[in-house]
Design an enzyme around this catalytic site. Structure first.
Site, PDB file in Angstrom:
ATOM      1  N   SER A 153      -5.039  -7.210  -2.613  1.00  7.07           N
ATOM      2  CA  SER A 153      -3.747  -7.472  -3.249  1.00  7.07           C
ATOM      3  C   SER A 153      -2.827  -8.334  -2.389  1.00  7.07           C
ATOM      4  CB  SER A 153      -3.034  -6.152  -3.584  1.00  7.07           C
ATOM      5  OG  SER A 153      -2.516  -5.549  -2.422  1.00  7.07           O
ATOM      6  N   LYS A 191       2.293  -3.701   1.394  1.00  2.00           N
ATOM      7  CA  LYS A 191       2.918  -4.548   0.382  1.00  2.00           C
ATOM      8  C   LYS A 191       4.163  -5.235   0.957  1.00  2.00           C
ATOM      9  CE  LYS A 191       0.336  -3.610  -3.270  1.00  2.00           C
ATOM     10  NZ  LYS A 191      -0.757  -3.005  -2.488  1.00  2.00           N
TER      11      LYS A 191
END
Length: 232
Positions: A153, A191
């Site tokens: 991701s 993230k």
């Protein structure tokens, strides 16, 4: 922090703009970096833009503006910047100029398991393994640890599945920082951090993954990304 390919692209764009006064085309970038497709160039351009090195100008062909250069590139006047990436692998021979690790200020950091760059997985656990990193990567000090990345991701930020990230332990983060975030007290993920009022956005760097928007009380920052180790 720039990956090697991001740095190569920034240097190439800079050289071409100094020479021709216009940025190179995506085809020229692809050829210069020996990539198979222009999608790879698009990912590199996006990463450079996110880090504030370039700006794409709307409604203009081949319109890329260089906003800044790495500090050492500016000081040297040439492409002398070395990204904070440690490449694995073992050379067939040892160069004559090689120095012992202790002379380079190498530090051993605990490898505390895996961190999700994708669907969140288990929280960080204590581990007995260690990795060695240059002291310069650790910056101004503080407690640091390492984690193995699981998932893709954050691929557009230059972080691939299987990489080892170096994290400085902290509970504070600024918007745009890449952080280790613990969600609901048990799942950990890597993230990009954004805060808006009492809500926290955990952004992926891959369009295949959606941004997670969570109440501030459900997210605990455990550290910030300061380095990357990749083994080829």
């Amino acid at each position: 922090m720039l990956t090697r390919k991001q740095l190569e692209l920034l240097e190439f764009i800079h050289r071409r703009m100094q020479k021709d006064g216009v940025s190179p085309s995506f085809d020229e970038m692809k050829e210069a970096l020996d990539l198979r497709s222009k999608s790879g160039i698009h990912r590199l351009i996006t990463a450079l833009e996110e880090r504030g090195f370039i700006r794409r100008l709307a409604h203009r062909a081949r319109a890329i503006e260089i906003v800044k250069l790495p500090e050492t590139m500016e000081n040297s006047g040439r492409a002398g910047f070395e990204p904070r990436v440690v490449e694995g692998g073992r050379p067939e021979s040892t160069p004559n100029t090689a120095m012992p690790l202790d002379a380079l200020g190498v530090n051993d950091l605990p490898l505390l398991g895996r961190i999700a760059a994708g669907t969140p997985i288990e929280a960080i656990t204590d581990g007995a393994q260690h990795v060695s990193v240059p002291g310069a990567m650790l910056g101004a000090g503080g407690r640091h640890y390492a984690l193995e990345v699981k998932g893709d991701s954050m691929i557009d930020a230059g972080i691939n599945n299987g990489d080892v990230v170096v994290i400085r332990e902290t509970s504070q983060a600024d918007n745009g920082d890449i952080v280790v975030a613990q969600v609901d007290g048990y799942e950990a993920t890597l993230k990009r951090f954004r805060k808006n009022g009492d809500m926290i956005a955990l952004e992926a760097a891959n369009p295949a993954y959606e941004t997670r928007l969570l109440p501030e009380g459900q997210v605990k920052v455990q550290g910030k990304l300061v380095g990357l180790i990749r083994t080829y």
